[in-house]
Motif scaffolding. Structure first.
Motif, PDB file in Angstrom:
ATOM      1  N   MET A   1      -9.493 -15.804  -5.231  1.00  0.00           N
ATOM      2  CA  MET A   1      -9.146 -15.387  -3.873  1.00  0.00           C
ATOM      3  C   MET A   1      -7.639 -15.236  -3.726  1.00  0.00           C
ATOM      4  SD  MET A   1     -11.827 -17.680  -1.642  1.00  0.00           S
ATOM      5  CE  MET A   1     -11.450 -16.910  -0.063  1.00  0.00           C
ATOM      6  N   GLN A   2      -6.870 -16.144  -4.329  1.00  0.00           N
ATOM      7  CA  GLN A   2      -5.414 -16.018  -4.269  1.00  0.00           C
ATOM      8  C   GLN A   2      -4.950 -14.700  -4.899  1.00  0.00           C
ATOM      9  OE1 GLN A   2      -3.192 -19.447  -5.661  1.00  0.00           O
ATOM     10  NE2 GLN A   2      -4.752 -20.854  -4.902  1.00  0.00           N
ATOM     11  N   ARG A   3      -5.595 -14.323  -5.999  1.00  0.00           N
ATOM     12  CA  ARG A   3      -5.209 -13.073  -6.652  1.00  0.00           C
ATOM     13  C   ARG A   3      -5.565 -11.877  -5.767  1.00  0.00           C
ATOM     14  NH1 ARG A   3      -3.049 -14.188 -11.279  1.00  0.00           N
ATOM     15  NH2 ARG A   3      -3.793 -15.862 -12.632  1.00  0.00           N
ATOM     16  N   ARG A   4      -6.673 -11.964  -5.046  1.00  0.00           N
ATOM     17  CA  ARG A   4      -7.036 -10.886  -4.123  1.00  0.00           C
ATOM     18  C   ARG A   4      -6.011 -10.760  -3.003  1.00  0.00           C
ATOM     19  NH1 ARG A   4     -12.813 -12.119  -2.169  1.00  0.00           N
ATOM     20  NH2 ARG A   4     -12.926 -13.878  -3.595  1.00  0.00           N
ATOM     21  N   VAL A   5      -5.487 -11.888  -2.546  1.00  0.00           N
ATOM     22  CA  VAL A   5      -4.446 -11.852  -1.509  1.00  0.00           C
ATOM     23  C   VAL A   5      -3.190 -11.166  -2.047  1.00  0.00           C
ATOM     24  CG1 VAL A   5      -2.971 -13.216   0.023  1.00  0.00           C
ATOM     25  CG2 VAL A   5      -5.328 -13.944  -0.396  1.00  0.00           C
ATOM     26  N   SER A   6      -2.799 -11.500  -3.266  1.00  0.00           N
ATOM     27  CA  SER A   6      -1.579 -10.900  -3.831  1.00  0.00           C
ATOM     28  C   SER A   6      -1.751  -9.399  -4.049  1.00  0.00           C
ATOM     29  CB  SER A   6      -1.203 -11.599  -5.140  1.00  0.00           C
ATOM     30  OG  SER A   6      -2.149 -11.348  -6.159  1.00  0.00           O
ATOM     31  N   ILE A   7      -2.951  -8.970  -4.423  1.00  0.00           N
ATOM     32  CA  ILE A   7      -3.217  -7.535  -4.564  1.00  0.00           C
ATOM     33  C   ILE A   7      -3.161  -6.850  -3.204  1.00  0.00           C
ATOM     34  CG2 ILE A   7      -4.992  -5.837  -5.163  1.00  0.00           C
ATOM     35  CD1 ILE A   7      -5.892  -7.847  -7.370  1.00  0.00           C
ATOM     36  N   SER A   8      -3.753  -7.478  -2.195  1.00  0.00           N
ATOM     37  CA  SER A   8      -3.725  -6.916  -0.836  1.00  0.00           C
ATOM     38  C   SER A   8      -2.297  -6.768  -0.348  1.00  0.00           C
ATOM     39  CB  SER A   8      -4.526  -7.805   0.115  1.00  0.00           C
ATOM     40  OG  SER A   8      -5.869  -7.927  -0.292  1.00  0.00           O
ATOM     41  N   ARG A   9      -1.476  -7.765  -0.612  1.00  0.00           N
ATOM     42  CA  ARG A   9      -0.072  -7.728  -0.185  1.00  0.00           C
ATOM     43  C   ARG A   9       0.664  -6.563  -0.840  1.00  0.00           C
ATOM     44  NH1 ARG A   9       2.916 -13.190  -1.289  1.00  0.00           N
ATOM     45  NH2 ARG A   9       2.515 -12.517  -3.439  1.00  0.00           N
ATOM     46  N   ALA A  10       0.389  -6.316  -2.118  1.00  0.00           N
ATOM     47  CA  ALA A  10       1.044  -5.206  -2.807  1.00  0.00           C
ATOM     48  C   ALA A  10       0.592  -3.854  -2.261  1.00  0.00           C
ATOM     49  CB  ALA A  10       0.755  -5.291  -4.310  1.00  0.00           C
ATOM     50  N   PHE A  11      -0.699  -3.729  -1.930  1.00  0.00           N
ATOM     51  CA  PHE A  11      -1.221  -2.474  -1.379  1.00  0.00           C
ATOM     52  C   PHE A  11      -0.750  -2.246   0.057  1.00  0.00           C
ATOM     53  CE2 PHE A  11      -4.101  -2.108  -4.928  1.00  0.00           C
ATOM     54  CZ  PHE A  11      -4.442  -0.763  -4.964  1.00  0.00           C
ATOM     55  N   ALA A  12      -0.418  -3.307   0.772  1.00  0.00           N
ATOM     56  CA  ALA A  12      -0.099  -3.192   2.200  1.00  0.00           C
ATOM     57  C   ALA A  12       1.079  -2.271   2.459  1.00  0.00           C
ATOM     58  CB  ALA A  12       0.181  -4.581   2.790  1.00  0.00           C
TER      59      ALA A  12
END
Length: 247
Positions: free
Chosen positions: A134-145
């Motif tokens: 889940m933490q990795r999904r958050v970091s990916i979301s942050r990069a896409f944002a």
């Protein structure tokens, strides 16, 4: 967005500041990445893949050569997903994504990212309450944002168990299909690279050079078929036996 043109004749750095020992990390590395292309950089640990991403991101300007991104008058937006998720522990999931915005965060965009990455129900939790996946999904979301022109990803699924890595990989790919960016994705997992990439660039141990540059001919809708991925992997290793030494 124009091509990313990488031409690095030499990258050397000091191993320790109190010695005169140097490490020759990269030599004569020359390739181009086209807009919205998903390229996987595959090579052994320690060969210089992370160093290369840092140079592309502008975090390490000390090298001989050139990295040209787009036109000279443009400043491309670059998103970076590190090996470590690097979430701020005092911020919630949503706040860790919102932090990349100087002004008021776009609510609908963040809602969509949370939904696409299956994080909506966890948006008010803090990182310590999240699994590593889940933490990795958050970091990916942050990069896409930030809607980057270029997305750099440095082994973002390393240390995840196989089922979790598959789930996050599929979520990443689904998100990328909806919002295509130029992606440079570092991995030493050949199956992962085949499942994601348009193109595989195989890199030697340091000083890093290109060993092979191979297009992936598998149709996108077949990438979730593990048998199809495995068949291409076996064919690749048979046709290019030196590749197995780089994994």
């Amino acid at each position: 967005m124009s091509d990313i043109r990488i031409n690095i004749s030499n990258k050397t750095y000091v191993l320790a500041h109190d010695t005169e020992q140097f490490h020759h990390a990269i030599a004569d590395l020359d390739f181009t990445v086209h807009p919205q292309q998903f390229v996987c950089l595959v090579g052994p640990s320690g060969c210089g893949k992370t160093t290369l991403l840092n140079m592309i991101a502008g975090l390490d300007p000390h090298f001989e050569g050139q990295i040209n991104i787009g036109q000279a008058t443009q400043s491309p937006t670059i998103g970076y997903v590190f090996q470590n998720p690097r979430l701020l522990p005092w911020l919630t999931v949503r706040q860790n994504i919102e932090i990349v915005f100087d002004d008021k965060p776009p609510t609908s965009l963040i809602d969509n990212l949370l939904d696409n990455m299956q994080l909506f129900d966890a948006q008010h939790q803090y990182p310590e309450r999240l699994s590593l996946g889940m933490q990795r999904r958050v970091s990916i979301s942050r990069a896409f944002a930030i809607n980057p022109d270029i997305l750099l990803m440095d082994e973002p699924f390393v240390s995840l168990d196989a089922p979790t890595a598959r789930q996050v990989r599929r979520l990443l790919y689904s998100l990328w299909q909806k919002r295509p960016h130029t992606v440079l994705f570092v991995t030493h997992d050949l199956r992962e690279a085949i499942a994601l990439a348009d193109r595989l660039i195989f890199l030697s141990p340091s000083p890093m050079r290109i060993v092979s540059d191979i297009e992936v001919p598998i149709a996108r809708e077949q990438r979730t078929d593990e048998g199809c991925v495995e068949a291409f992997r076996e064919q690749l290793l048979q046709n290019h036996p030196k590749i197995s030494e780089l994994l």
